[in-house]
Scaffold this active site. Structure first.
Site, PDB file in Angstrom:
ATOM      1  N   SER A   9      10.050   2.941  62.004  1.00  0.00           N
ATOM      2  CA  SER A   9      10.728   2.375  60.849  1.00  0.00           C
ATOM      3  C   SER A   9      11.036   3.518  59.895  1.00  0.00           C
ATOM      4  O   SER A   9      10.262   4.462  59.773  1.00  0.00           O
ATOM      5  CB  SER A   9       9.804   1.360  60.172  1.00  0.00           C
ATOM      6  OG  SER A   9      10.214   1.156  58.845  1.00  0.00           O
ATOM      7  N   GLU A  66      10.610  -3.293  55.584  1.00  0.00           N
ATOM      8  CA  GLU A  66      10.373  -3.129  57.013  1.00  0.00           C
ATOM      9  C   GLU A  66      10.728  -4.406  57.770  1.00  0.00           C
ATOM     10  O   GLU A  66      11.316  -4.368  58.844  1.00  0.00           O
ATOM     11  CB  GLU A  66       8.899  -2.764  57.246  1.00  0.00           C
ATOM     12  CG  GLU A  66       8.638  -2.089  58.563  1.00  0.00           C
ATOM     13  CD  GLU A  66       7.240  -1.454  58.595  1.00  0.00           C
ATOM     14  OE1 GLU A  66       7.139  -0.240  58.372  1.00  0.00           O
ATOM     15  OE2 GLU A  66       6.255  -2.170  58.828  1.00  0.00           O
ATOM     16  N   GLU A 126       0.970  13.987  53.230  1.00  0.00           N
ATOM     17  CA  GLU A 126       2.205  13.217  53.078  1.00  0.00           C
ATOM     18  C   GLU A 126       2.824  13.426  51.694  1.00  0.00           C
ATOM     19  O   GLU A 126       4.029  13.589  51.559  1.00  0.00           O
ATOM     20  CB  GLU A 126       1.905  11.724  53.295  1.00  0.00           C
ATOM     21  CG  GLU A 126       3.126  10.822  53.223  1.00  0.00           C
ATOM     22  CD  GLU A 126       2.753   9.336  53.267  1.00  0.00           C
ATOM     23  OE1 GLU A 126       1.711   8.959  52.696  1.00  0.00           O
ATOM     24  OE2 GLU A 126       3.516   8.563  53.869  1.00  0.00           O
ATOM     25  N   LYS A 149      -2.857  11.394  53.650  1.00  0.00           N
ATOM     26  CA  LYS A 149      -2.022  11.034  52.496  1.00  0.00           C
ATOM     27  C   LYS A 149      -1.806  12.224  51.580  1.00  0.00           C
ATOM     28  O   LYS A 149      -0.797  12.320  50.887  1.00  0.00           O
ATOM     29  CB  LYS A 149      -2.684   9.891  51.707  1.00  0.00           C
ATOM     30  CG  LYS A 149      -2.654   8.559  52.425  1.00  0.00           C
ATOM     31  CD  LYS A 149      -1.303   7.880  52.274  1.00  0.00           C
ATOM     32  CE  LYS A 149      -1.248   6.616  53.118  1.00  0.00           C
ATOM     33  NZ  LYS A 149       0.123   6.136  53.290  1.00  0.00           N
ATOM     34  N   CYS A 185      -6.988   1.789  58.165  1.00  0.00           N
ATOM     35  CA  CYS A 185      -7.293   2.615  56.990  1.00  0.00           C
ATOM     36  C   CYS A 185      -8.747   2.481  56.547  1.00  0.00           C
ATOM     37  O   CYS A 185      -9.312   3.413  55.986  1.00  0.00           O
ATOM     38  CB  CYS A 185      -6.386   2.244  55.835  1.00  0.00           C
ATOM     39  SG  CYS A 185      -4.665   2.140  56.315  1.00  0.00           S
ATOM     40  N   GLU A 218      14.368  -4.532  57.995  1.00  0.00           N
ATOM     41  CA  GLU A 218      14.828  -3.539  58.970  1.00  0.00           C
ATOM     42  C   GLU A 218      14.649  -4.067  60.396  1.00  0.00           C
ATOM     43  O   GLU A 218      15.529  -3.921  61.247  1.00  0.00           O
ATOM     44  CB  GLU A 218      14.036  -2.232  58.783  1.00  0.00           C
ATOM     45  CG  GLU A 218      14.545  -1.077  59.633  1.00  0.00           C
ATOM     46  CD  GLU A 218      13.658   0.168  59.509  1.00  0.00           C
ATOM     47  OE1 GLU A 218      12.715   0.169  58.700  1.00  0.00           O
ATOM     48  OE2 GLU A 218      13.930   1.133  60.250  1.00  0.00           O
ATOM     49  N   CYS A 220       3.576   3.387  58.122  1.00  0.00           N
ATOM     50  CA  CYS A 220       2.756   3.505  56.895  1.00  0.00           C
ATOM     51  C   CYS A 220       1.693   4.575  56.994  1.00  0.00           C
ATOM     52  O   CYS A 220       1.141   4.998  55.995  1.00  0.00           O
ATOM     53  CB  CYS A 220       2.011   2.210  56.610  1.00  0.00           C
ATOM     54  SG  CYS A 220       2.980   0.767  56.800  1.00  0.00           S
ATOM     55  N   GLU A 277      10.341  15.668  51.868  1.00  0.00           N
ATOM     56  CA  GLU A 277      11.173  14.455  51.730  1.00  0.00           C
ATOM     57  C   GLU A 277      10.681  13.582  50.582  1.00  0.00           C
ATOM     58  O   GLU A 277      11.339  12.602  50.227  1.00  0.00           O
ATOM     59  CB  GLU A 277      11.107  13.600  53.003  1.00  0.00           C
ATOM     60  CG  GLU A 277      11.574  14.284  54.285  1.00  0.00           C
ATOM     61  CD  GLU A 277      10.446  15.016  54.979  1.00  0.00           C
ATOM     62  OE1 GLU A 277       9.284  14.917  54.524  1.00  0.00           O
ATOM     63  OE2 GLU A 277      10.726  15.732  55.962  1.00  0.00           O
TER      64      GLU A 277
END
Lengths: 168, 585
Positions: free
Chosen positions: B317, B277, B359, B356, B501, B280, B297, B364
């Site tokens: 990102s 990141e 996710e 999560k 988190c 990037e 994230c 993907e």
């Protein structure tokens, strides 16, 4: 009797876009918008709710919450023959609930619903101002007065027969 | 201003509610729908009290204390009314406490106990019950819902998602997405904040415990686990420790006792995320890429962006989250290195998060050729597994994470709290861009619990403007500015949940008002105690690049560590348009 005309989907979509854009920047316009769309389409399908939500920046849950709160709004399309039965005080004491019961029995649906073939729907209405003629029933633009429960079947069958001969 | 509660006189601030005054005096008034600062509606009436001279009982949570007020909190009139309120709630609540996910943690259960209710006094009609378990993250059971609306308040006021609302009215009301559709087809971002505030078992996380047990018991499976930073400062709470107590090494030992073949540290891929990141960001700045760049994230945040601001996803990102980077590396690099076929590896992660779970199931996230992360446990679920296995965390010894991913830096550790990803990125970007060593690693400007923190940092003569946001309700204005081309930021960190988190939807449920500060302090202590505090100095990360990835943003990184986003909102509309117009035709 006139059959209610249903627009094709593209026409519906255009009507909805026009109504929303007329109101898009007016605060507090959600209920008038829903009202106009229901007048144009006969009901408020789910895609309309999402469209209203996206353009007017109102959560779709809130749009749906409001629709579900007011008896006036419907998420189900009305039938080609939209039956309304008055359940105002006068009609009620003259047996409107018996009429509704018979209709439900004859059509196999509950009040507020539409038959699976889309032909008939039953709606409970508030006073239509014809109290002296109760119980009163409306089918599209035709008014039926002083109905007896045992006449309900004949009325429906007459419509079915006429409808069958028109489409064949 | 003076009031008198149960005969005790006390000085109180004007504007305080009776409830606040009583709590300050150490007098307990039971509450149910009340959620401080979020849901103060006086809806459930459990907090009613008697006020001398008042005709009716008044709800303490929304009634302001007045000078000279004389209040009684537990007279027989109050107790009887309160008991009836709970009894009426029970009359529309299933008798399933023993098998309920909230058994022993249910506020309704606790109140029934506190009111000394020993029989079902009222029998009557039950409201209709729909169980929606179609989401990978949360299960909703309308039968257990008491319509307190805490979930709804959190979803709208804190998270600005508004996935659910009261649908219908009167006895038929249910709290549900539009049209009572499954939560999966709603704007829901799967953050699980509603799970944390639901007083009953009406919303709970979807458990992966059974799947993980099955994998652990399967001799053909090589079961590896990664643990997120925020878990180590919260799992102790399940065993009665003070919030924020770091139990990292005991937790590793406990996980090995559970039977995991390898125990890895998500801090390691947090460092890897910073490498990718950070590179990037530098690339976007140097080559005129899309700015501001926003961190990626937090899967609840990604879900929010994809639904509410799909036109801005290019600002995100392209980096996967540390969890998903880990999964992809485990089933490629680690599989090779350990000589274990990827299909035999079962990758588990322990996360403070319900999103999560979602996710890990995204299409993907199969870049290794397999599902990169097979199962996701929340901190709560790990606590439950340890208890089931009779493992007492406190009496476990201390063990270190397994190689080759054992070491995580301090920068990786603070990924678990708001401001942490920004601070980690600044440490690395600064040193890469300038080639100088930072004198002070602590960026205090981005720490703390302010909803939006902004600052600018001078790096090599250039001024970088950054912002840190936590709690989705704080992000809308910043995104609207970006949309209008008015944003002056270069880099923005967003974490979906309040506090980051550590305040996630999978963390132990707590009534401690200082819980976030305590857990955050635990992570900064962790950071300061580690020998390596900068991601790019993590030797294991350097080795991974040397042996496998090549360099940040390289070909392999691109395949395994980066992802793409979609427009959820347009999809919803088109789906409904299709199904509605089809059913008409």
């Amino acid at each position: 009797m006139e059959v209610r005309q249903v627009d094709n989907p593209d026409v519906q979509r255009q009507k909805v876009e026009d109504i929303i854009s007329a109101y898009r920047d007016k605060p507090g316009a959600l209920i008038p918008v829903l009202h106009e769309i229901q007048n144009a389409l006969g009901y408020l399908p789910r895609w309309v709710q999402y469209r209203v939500s996206n353009i007017m920046n109102i959560p779709v849950s809130e749009v749906n919450s409001i629709i579900s709160f007011y008896a006036l709004f419907s998420e189900k399309p009305k039938g080609e023959y939209a039956i309304g039965v008055c359940k105002g005080t006068a009609c009620y004491v003259r047996g409107a609930d018996k009429i509704i019961e018979k209709l439900e029995e004859e059509l196999g649906i509950e009040a507020g619903d539409t038959t699976p073939d889309g032909k008939f729907s039953i709606e409970v209405m508030r006073c239509l101002g014809a109290c002296g003629l109760g119980p009163v029933m409306v089918i599209n633009d035709d008014i039926y007065t002083r109905i007896k429960p045992d006449k309900v079947k004949d009325i429906i069958n007459a419509i079915r027969q006429k409808d069958g001969s028109e489409t064949t | 201003m003076q009031i008198k509660i149960n005969g005790v006189v006390s000085e109180v601030q004007p504007g305080m509610t009776i409830l606040e005054a009583a709590r300050e005096m150490g007098i307990d008034i039971p509450t149910l729908c009340y959620l401080e600062g979020v849901h103060e509606a006086g809806a459930c009436r459990v907090c009613i009290v008697e006020v001398k001279g008042a005709r009716t009982l008044v709800p303490a949570c929304i009634t302001e204390a007045a000078d000279g007020m004389e209040i009684f909190t537990h007279t027989s009139r109050v107790r009887r009314a309160r008991r009836t309120i709970i009894e009426l709630m029970l009359s529309d609540h299933p008798d399933e406490c023993l098998t309920c996910g909230k058994n022993n943690q249910c506020e309704l259960q606790k109140l029934a106990r506190a009111m000394n209710i020993q029989e079902r006094k009222y029998e009557g009609e039950y409201s209709s019950r729909v169980i929606d378990d179609g989401s990978p993250a949360v299960i909703r059971d309308s039968g257990k819902c008491i319509l307190c609306r805490r979930c709804l308040s959190v979803c709208s006021m804190i998270q600005d998602v508004n996935a659910i609302a009261p649908i219908g009215r009167g006895f038929k009301t249910v709290i549900a997405p539009a049209g009572k559709e499954p939560i999966n087809q709603s704007p829901c971002v799967q953050c699980g904040q509603c799970v944390n505030v639901c007083p009953t078992g009406a919303i709970i996380e979807k458990s992966d415990v059974i799947r993980v047990w099955e994998a652990l018991e399967d001799p053909r499976k090589h079961v590896v686990v990664q643990v997120a930073p925020a878990v180590r400062v919260a799992i102790g709470e399940v065993f009665g420790l003070e919030p924020g107590t770091s139990v990292t090494w005991k937790m590793v030992s406990a996980l090995k006792k559970l039977g995991f073949d390898r125990v890895f540290d998500t801090n390691f891929t947090a460092d890897l995320t910073i490498m990718e990141e950070g590179s990037e960001l530098i690339q976007r700045i140097n080559e005129g890429g899309r700015l501001p760049m926003i961190t990626s994230c937090s899967p609840g945040w990604i879900n929010y962006m994809e639904y509410f601001f799909p036109q801005l996803v290019e600002h995100l990102s392209t980096c996967k989250s540390p969890q998903q980077m880990f999964g992809a590396v485990i089933k490629t690099y680690y599989a090779d290195k350990a000589g274990i076929p990827a299909e035999n590896i079962f990758a588990v992660s322990v996360m403070p998060c319900t999103a999560k779970k979602y996710e890990s199931q995204r299409p993907e996230m199969y870049s290794s050729g397999y599902r990169d992360v097979d199962a996701v446990l929340t901190t709560r679920e790990l606590g439950a597994m340890l208890k089931e296995a009779g493992i007492d965390l406190l009496s476990c010894g201390e063990e270190t994470f397994d190689q080759p991913f054992g070491a995580g830096s301090g920068a990786g550790a603070i990924f678990g709290n708001t401001g942490g990803v920004m601070e980690a990125a600044l440490r690395t970007v600064y040193e890469i861009l300038t080639g100088d060593e930072l004198d002070n690693l602590n960026f205090h400007q981005v720490r703390g619990l302010t909803g939006v923190k902004e600052t600018s940092v001078k790096i090599g003569g250039r001024e970088f403007s950054v912002a840190v946001v936590h709690g989705l309700g704080n992000i809308r204005k910043i995104l609207e500015d970006i949309d209008k081309g008015r944003s002056r930021y270069h880099f923005i960190e967003v974490m979906c949940c309040p506090g980051g988190c550590i305040g996630g939807g999978g963390q132990p449920i707590s009534k401690d008002p200082g819980i976030k500060e305590k857990r955050i302090a635990g992570l900064y202590r962790e950071d300061e105690g580690l020998p390596v505090r900068k991601s790019h100095e993590n030797p294991a990360v350097q080795e991974l690049y040397r042996e496998f990835l090549g360099h940040p943003l390289g070909h392999r990184s691109h395949e395994l560590l980066h992802t793409r986003y979609r427009n959820r909102r347009e999809q919803e509309y088109e789906n409904h348009w299709k199904t509605d117009s089809l059913s008409k035709a």
